[in-house]
Each structure stands twice: as C-alpha cells, then as structure tokens.
Motif scaffolding. Structure first.
Motif, mmCIF file in Angstrom:
data_model
loop_
_atom_site.group_PDB
_atom_site.id
_atom_site.type_symbol
_atom_site.label_atom_id
_atom_site.label_comp_id
_atom_site.label_asym_id
_atom_site.label_seq_id
_atom_site.Cartn_x
_atom_site.Cartn_y
_atom_site.Cartn_z
ATOM 1 N N GLU A 231 0.217 49.238 19.124
ATOM 2 C CA GLU A 231 -1.090 48.700 19.524
ATOM 3 C C GLU A 231 -2.245 49.422 18.829
ATOM 4 O OE1 GLU A 231 -1.142 49.158 23.761
ATOM 5 O OE2 GLU A 231 0.550 47.798 24.056
ATOM 6 N N GLY A 232 -2.113 50.748 18.712
ATOM 7 C CA GLY A 232 -3.190 51.539 18.113
ATOM 8 C C GLY A 232 -3.424 51.169 16.656
ATOM 9 N N PHE A 235 -4.939 47.769 16.346
ATOM 10 C CA PHE A 235 -6.365 47.842 16.719
ATOM 11 C C PHE A 235 -7.188 48.325 15.523
ATOM 12 C CE2 PHE A 235 -10.072 50.125 18.318
ATOM 13 C CZ PHE A 235 -10.577 49.260 19.260
ATOM 14 N N VAL A 236 -6.724 49.420 14.887
ATOM 15 C CA VAL A 236 -7.475 49.967 13.747
ATOM 16 C C VAL A 236 -7.571 48.927 12.633
ATOM 17 C CG1 VAL A 236 -7.472 51.724 11.934
ATOM 18 C CG2 VAL A 236 -6.852 52.346 14.277
ATOM 19 N N TYR A 245 -17.249 43.173 14.481
ATOM 20 C CA TYR A 245 -16.779 44.008 15.596
ATOM 21 C C TYR A 245 -17.889 44.929 16.100
ATOM 22 C CZ TYR A 245 -14.549 47.784 18.109
ATOM 23 O OH TYR A 245 -14.258 48.716 19.058
ATOM 24 N N GLY A 249 -20.421 45.010 20.044
ATOM 25 C CA GLY A 249 -20.472 46.082 21.045
ATOM 26 C C GLY A 249 -19.258 46.055 21.963
ATOM 27 N N GLU A 250 -19.508 46.249 23.254
ATOM 28 C CA GLU A 250 -18.386 46.382 24.190
ATOM 29 C C GLU A 250 -17.576 45.090 24.308
ATOM 30 O OE1 GLU A 250 -19.457 48.087 27.926
ATOM 31 O OE2 GLU A 250 -17.415 47.985 28.718
ATOM 32 N N PHE A 253 -14.994 45.319 21.689
ATOM 33 C CA PHE A 253 -14.011 46.338 22.064
ATOM 34 C C PHE A 253 -13.032 45.770 23.084
ATOM 35 C CE2 PHE A 253 -12.681 49.864 24.842
ATOM 36 C CZ PHE A 253 -12.211 50.790 23.923
ATOM 37 N N ALA A 254 -13.562 45.100 24.088
ATOM 38 C CA ALA A 254 -12.708 44.536 25.147
ATOM 39 C C ALA A 254 -11.802 43.446 24.575
ATOM 40 C CB ALA A 254 -13.575 43.984 26.271
ATOM 41 N N THR A 257 -9.024 45.174 22.283
ATOM 42 C CA THR A 257 -7.987 45.924 23.006
ATOM 43 C C THR A 257 -7.066 44.939 23.725
ATOM 44 O OG1 THR A 257 -9.561 46.300 24.816
ATOM 45 C CG2 THR A 257 -9.232 48.097 23.299
ATOM 46 N N VAL A 260 -4.604 43.227 21.088
ATOM 47 C CA VAL A 260 -3.475 44.030 20.592
ATOM 48 C C VAL A 260 -2.496 44.385 21.716
ATOM 49 C CG1 VAL A 260 -4.775 44.945 18.637
ATOM 50 C CG2 VAL A 260 -4.652 46.284 20.736
ATOM 51 N N ARG A 261 -2.978 44.432 22.954
ATOM 52 C CA ARG A 261 -2.076 44.725 24.069
ATOM 53 C C ARG A 261 -1.191 43.535 24.416
ATOM 54 N NH1 ARG A 261 -5.887 47.474 28.093
ATOM 55 N NH2 ARG A 261 -5.648 49.588 27.346
ATOM 56 N N ARG B 15 -15.701 53.718 28.145
ATOM 57 C CA ARG B 15 -14.626 52.799 28.510
ATOM 58 C C ARG B 15 -13.386 53.270 27.758
ATOM 59 N NH1 ARG B 15 -14.864 46.314 28.926
ATOM 60 N NH2 ARG B 15 -12.632 45.951 29.030
ATOM 61 N N LEU B 19 -3.856 52.702 24.019
ATOM 62 C CA LEU B 19 -3.175 51.711 23.163
ATOM 63 C C LEU B 19 -1.957 52.394 22.559
ATOM 64 C CD1 LEU B 19 -6.242 50.222 21.246
ATOM 65 C CD2 LEU B 19 -5.042 49.182 23.165
ATOM 66 N N LEU B 22 -2.224 55.908 20.638
ATOM 67 C CA LEU B 22 -3.655 56.153 20.470
ATOM 68 C C LEU B 22 -4.395 55.761 21.740
ATOM 69 C CD1 LEU B 22 -4.439 54.653 16.939
ATOM 70 C CD2 LEU B 22 -4.151 57.041 17.530
ATOM 71 N N PHE B 26 -14.672 53.545 24.057
ATOM 72 C CA PHE B 26 -15.945 52.924 23.689
ATOM 73 C C PHE B 26 -17.049 53.679 24.403
ATOM 74 C CE2 PHE B 26 -19.393 49.844 24.075
ATOM 75 C CZ PHE B 26 -19.513 49.446 22.757
ATOM 76 N N MET B 31 -22.645 53.041 21.429
ATOM 77 C CA MET B 31 -21.969 51.800 21.012
ATOM 78 C C MET B 31 -20.886 52.076 19.974
ATOM 79 S SD MET B 31 -23.589 49.329 22.661
ATOM 80 C CE MET B 31 -23.588 47.767 21.772
ATOM 81 N N LEU B 35 -11.217 56.646 18.226
ATOM 82 C CA LEU B 35 -9.772 56.593 18.447
ATOM 83 C C LEU B 35 -9.276 58.016 18.496
ATOM 84 C CD1 LEU B 35 -9.351 53.710 16.023
ATOM 85 C CD2 LEU B 35 -8.401 53.665 18.313
#
Lengths: 287, 93
Positions: A231-232, A235-236, A245, A249-250, A253-254, A257, A260-261, B15, B19, B22, B26, B31, B35
């Motif tokens: 997952e990590g 994500f990267v 991205y 902002g958040e 991110f949400a 994540t 990928v989960r 937040r 993952l 990792l 956030f 902002m 990781l």
C-alpha cells in the motif's frame, strides 16, 4: 477567437478556440460521435493562437493557451494543430481540475469495476488500455487520465481520443475500422501520432463510474513478471502520478489512502502486448 | 547531545493513515503529506499532550516496546525527535 468548438469528455466540457479553421475542423471530425451540449458552461478553455498576428499568413505556427499557460509550451507548425489542441486540452485538465483526483493513468472497466494502469510514457499503459478496449467486454475509460471521486472513491472516465504513438499505431490500426482513426501526424516532438476514437459504447457510457478493483503499474520490456506492491509504495507512486494531489489537500490524501487500501496493486513487466494482456486477464480473474 | 524537550502537534492537526510498512501523515497546518516508518508513528502516538524529551519518551515507550535489546535508545530517540521537528510534526517545547 475566430473559430470555436465545444467538446465534452467525461465530466469536462471544453471550449476550444483557434485563429485558424483547420485545427477546429480536425477536432470536430475526431470528436464527431461525442455527445454535444452547447448550452453547458465550459469547465476548461483552450486557445490555439498565432504566435504573432502576421504569422497566421507567413509561417503558420500554433501556440497553445487557455486558463493555464505554460510559458515554454512549444509552438507547433499548423499541420500539427490537432496535436497542439490535444496537448492544450490535457494541460488545462492537468493543471485546473479540482473536482476529482486526477491520476495520470489509463483505465478500462468490466462489470462496473475498474482496472487502473499507471506508468511513465512508454510503459505501454495507453496501448494496453486501447487493445483491451477493442476486444471482448472491456470498456475503455481513458488512455491518459483517470479521475477518482473523493466523495465515494469511484473511478470516472475521461475517454478522450486515444493518442497512439509509434509502433502502437500499426498494432492497433490492424484491428479497428479505419473510420475511427485520425490523420497520421508524423514526426511530432513525441514521434508519430495517430488518434483513435474509442468505441461508441465506451463514449456512450462515459458518465458511468466504476469501482476501482485492480491497480497495475506496467513496464514494457523484459520477461513477463508480476510483483505484488504494498500500500505504501502504491501510495507514493500515485502521488507522483497525480497532477492535482497537492492542490486537493486532505480530500486528495483521503481519496488516495482509501484507493491503495481497498485496491490490490501489482507491478508487471511484459515483453509484448499479447503477454501484457495475458497478465492483465490473469490478475483480473484473481482480483 | 542535549536532550531537548518537544511537544506533539494538537490531536486534530494530523491525520494518520497506516499503509502497510509505511505510515502516511497529513499535516492539516502545512497541508503537507509525510511518509514515515517505524518508530515515528509510535513516537507521535506516545508523546501525548505533555512536552517530553528522549529520556521521558524512552521510559514511556518501554512500557509497550522492548527497548532494552536495542541498545541505548535515548540518543536514537533524540535524533528521531529532531527529525520530526525538522518535518514540522513536533515542536521545541
């Protein structure tokens, strides 16, 4: 602008203006089967303008512009106006879109579930998506961009005309009706390019979301190989593949994540398209 | 190395999403996405509201983790705290 058209690709309504008639006519031929709604306000504006007023007559050269301008965008000769328009459309979406997370990735869907393929130029993600979209029951969602809805995690289509490059041109052209191919643009800064209009059913379904079910990171060349990706790392890689991205902002991110989960991810290598499609079908059957 | 004291971010500032190996963080103030790998998430979780230095942190972490076998944890934790401070995730108390 003297010449203008409107084109809707997925959720994006483009307004494209040009100093010349030719690029607009070429775009209208390529996007003839796409649904038209002239009343809908434009989300992104694209302008193809003469570098200097007199160049329109002397040495026609297309500059691209719009809501977002990249100062060093290449001027292209007029016969490449279609390529300039496509580059400008991509640029406006990549830089300006905020409603969804934008991934530089191709996608196809089957039974309401999406396969998303992310990779650098040359990874074969566009060719694989185009070939999958031609055979069987896959629906091409897009060869270049995939949109992720931050609200529910669904993938949305952006089925612009597929930009076939170099060797992929002959490979795909052999399998499709010539009427769905645009003119050959030889010797562009990206090599030879020919556009493919997606199948009519893919265009008709372009507003239907699909649930992400499999993430692949293809690499063209070498032996066939499949490597599960954590997952990590996914994500990267996807933060790098997303053009907006940071701007989201958040919410971005949400969305990432969650993606990928909930979605199994693999890196794949393949020596040719046939082997690549075989790997895709195998992984899809297990996903 | 001086054992400086640091304070964690307010609970709602970060937040944190694990993952696999990792952890994605956030930071709502900057902002920025960070990781990190272990032991950063454990350090942030253990810091709580009070200012703490590496010595105090080692004592608290030892309650949940086997620090003894890792050699002297205090200088290592002091380094990690300085790195978290450089990322803006903790601040000097």
């Amino acid at each position: 602008m003297r010449h203008e058209t409107r084109i809707a690709v997925g959720p994006v309504q483009f307004r494209i203006g040009s100093d010349w008639a030719e690029p607009i006519a070429a775009l209208e031929r390529l996007y003839a089967v796409y649904p038209k709604d002239g009343m809908r306000p434009a989300d992104a504006t694209v302008r193809l303008f003469a570098a200097r007023p007199w160049r329109r007559w002397l040495r026609p050269s297309v500059h691209i512009g719009g809501d977002f301008v990249v100062p060093d965008a290449l001027p292209l000769p007029l016969p490449m106006g279609l390529l300039a328009a496509e580059m400008a459309m991509n640029l406006q979406v990549a830089l300006g879109w905020r409603r969804h997370m934008l991934l530089h990735a191709s996608a196809v869907a089957r039974d309401g579930r999406a396969l998303i393929m992310s990779g650098e130029s040359g990874s074969g993600k566009s060719t694989l998506a185009a070939l999958l979209g031609e055979g069987g029951d896959w629906r091409l969602m897009g060869d270049e961009f995939t949109l992720i809805d931050p609200a529910d995690g669904d993938a949305l289509a952006f089925p612009r005309a597929v930009s076939l490059k170099n060797e992929a041109i002959a490979e795909v052209a052999a399998r499709v009706d010539a009427a769905r191919l645009g003119p050959l643009l030889a010797g562009t800064p990206k090599g030879d390019i020919r556009h493919l209009v997606p199948r009519a059913d893919a265009i008709a379904a372009m507003h239907e979301p699909a649930r992400p079910a499999l993430l692949l990171f293809p690499r063209f060349g070498g032996e066939s190989a499949v490597e599960p990706m954590g997952e990590g790392e996914a994500f990267v890689r996807l933060t790098e593949a997303s053009t907006n991205y940071v701007a989201l902002g958040e919410a971005g991110f949400a969305a990432l994540t969650r993606l990928v989960r909930e979605t199994p991810a693999f890196a794949i290598s393949y020596p040719d398209s046939e082997a690549g499609i075989g790997l895709v079908e195998h992984l899809w059957a297990e996903a | 190395m001086t054992d400086r004291a640091y304070r964690a971010a307010r609970a709602d500032a970060l937040r944190i999403e694990p993952l696999g190996e990792l952890t994605a963080l956030f930071d709502r103030r900057s902002m920025q996405t960070h990781l990190v790998v272990s032991p950063m998430p454990e350090i942030l979780e253990t810091m709580g509201d009070d200012a703490s230095n590496a010595t105090a942190l080692a004592r608290r972490l030892a309650a949940s983790f086997d620090l003894e076998s890792e050699g002297d944890a205090i200088p290592v934790l002091a380094e990690r705290l300085a790195e978290l401070a450089a990322m803006g995730l903790v601040e000097r108390a």
